[in-house]
Design a protein around this motif. Structure first.
Motif, mmCIF file in Angstrom:
data_model
loop_
_atom_site.group_PDB
_atom_site.id
_atom_site.type_symbol
_atom_site.label_atom_id
_atom_site.label_comp_id
_atom_site.label_asym_id
_atom_site.label_seq_id
_atom_site.Cartn_x
_atom_site.Cartn_y
_atom_site.Cartn_z
ATOM 1 N N VAL A 1 0.835 -1.203 0.000
ATOM 2 C CA VAL A 1 0.000 0.000 0.000
ATOM 3 C C VAL A 1 0.875 1.260 0.000
ATOM 4 C CG1 VAL A 1 -1.645 1.301 1.426
ATOM 5 C CG2 VAL A 1 -2.033 -1.125 0.964
ATOM 6 N N ARG A 2 1.922 1.237 0.762
ATOM 7 C CA ARG A 2 2.804 2.408 0.842
ATOM 8 C C ARG A 2 3.480 2.689 -0.503
ATOM 9 N NH1 ARG A 2 6.541 2.404 5.775
ATOM 10 N NH2 ARG A 2 4.570 3.024 6.699
ATOM 11 N N HIS A 3 4.028 1.669 -1.119
ATOM 12 C CA HIS A 3 4.831 1.872 -2.319
ATOM 13 C C HIS A 3 4.025 1.877 -3.615
ATOM 14 C CE1 HIS A 3 8.532 1.911 -0.116
ATOM 15 N NE2 HIS A 3 8.179 0.788 0.495
ATOM 16 N N LYS A 4 2.903 1.195 -3.645
ATOM 17 C CA LYS A 4 2.128 1.100 -4.884
ATOM 18 C C LYS A 4 0.939 2.051 -4.926
ATOM 19 C CE LYS A 4 4.644 -2.172 -6.638
ATOM 20 N NZ LYS A 4 5.346 -2.050 -7.910
ATOM 21 N N ALA A 5 0.341 2.340 -3.772
ATOM 22 C CA ALA A 5 -0.821 3.242 -3.733
ATOM 23 C C ALA A 5 -0.465 4.615 -3.179
ATOM 24 C CB ALA A 5 -1.942 2.631 -2.904
ATOM 25 N N ALA B 1 -2.832 -4.618 9.040
ATOM 26 C CA ALA B 1 -4.290 -4.576 9.227
ATOM 27 C C ALA B 1 -4.882 -3.323 8.575
ATOM 28 C CB ALA B 1 -4.639 -4.620 10.710
ATOM 29 N N GLU B 2 -4.230 -2.181 8.754
ATOM 30 C CA GLU B 2 -4.698 -0.952 8.105
ATOM 31 C C GLU B 2 -4.583 -1.068 6.588
ATOM 32 O OE1 GLU B 2 -3.072 2.784 9.366
ATOM 33 O OE2 GLU B 2 -3.813 2.519 11.410
ATOM 34 N N ALA B 3 -3.513 -1.663 6.130
ATOM 35 C CA ALA B 3 -3.338 -1.856 4.693
ATOM 36 C C ALA B 3 -4.428 -2.765 4.139
ATOM 37 C CB ALA B 3 -1.951 -2.442 4.411
ATOM 38 N N ARG B 4 -4.761 -3.819 4.871
ATOM 39 C CA ARG B 4 -5.831 -4.733 4.448
ATOM 40 C C ARG B 4 -7.163 -3.987 4.374
ATOM 41 N NH1 ARG B 4 -5.759 -10.167 4.097
ATOM 42 N NH2 ARG B 4 -3.806 -10.322 5.271
ATOM 43 N N GLU B 5 -7.410 -3.101 5.327
ATOM 44 C CA GLU B 5 -8.641 -2.288 5.294
ATOM 45 C C GLU B 5 -8.678 -1.413 4.047
ATOM 46 O OE1 GLU B 5 -9.053 -0.059 8.932
ATOM 47 O OE2 GLU B 5 -8.980 -1.883 10.156
#
Length: 118
Positions: A73-77, A85-89
């Motif tokens: 999520v950090r590098h691609k979005a 868990a936050e990334a999964r959300e």
């Protein structure tokens, strides 16, 4: 026995989700705008949407090594997630906003002649 994920192994799924996030989310900070742009471009591409839907389902269903989803999520979005868990959300929200639950396996639909299994 086969399932809807036959064509994607787990690394391919992670890569497909990452590519999607880079294309539609990295430069757009508003998730709704990013999803709207993605929908506009991908709705006509039914096979691609089906592949993305399967990839998101695989990524969301699997237990990944620590930090995998957070880094994805950090590098691609280009989104900050404090934890996996936050990334999964975020990924679940992205799946929902892009209406991937409505994706259709068009090849299977064609093979079955458009018959419903209901």
């Amino acid at each position: 026995m086969t399932d809807e994920h036959d064509n994607l192994d787990t690394n391919d799924s992670l890569e497909a989700v990452g590519d999607f996030l880079t294309i539609y989310y990295y430069d757009e900070s508003d998730d709704v705008v990013a999803a709207s742009d993605a929908l506009e471009e991908t709705l006509p591409r039914m096979e691609y949407r089906w592949q993305l839907a399967c990839a998101f389902r695989e990524v969301l269903a699997r237990a990944w090594p620590a930090e995998t989803l957070k880094e994805l999520v950090r590098h691609k979005a280009n989104r900050f997630a404090r934890s996996d868990a936050e990334a999964r959300e975020f990924l679940q929200k992205t799946y929902n906003l892009n209406l991937f639950e409505l994706a259709v396996d068009i090849e299977k639909f064609k093979r079955e002649g458009g018959r419903s299994e209901d």
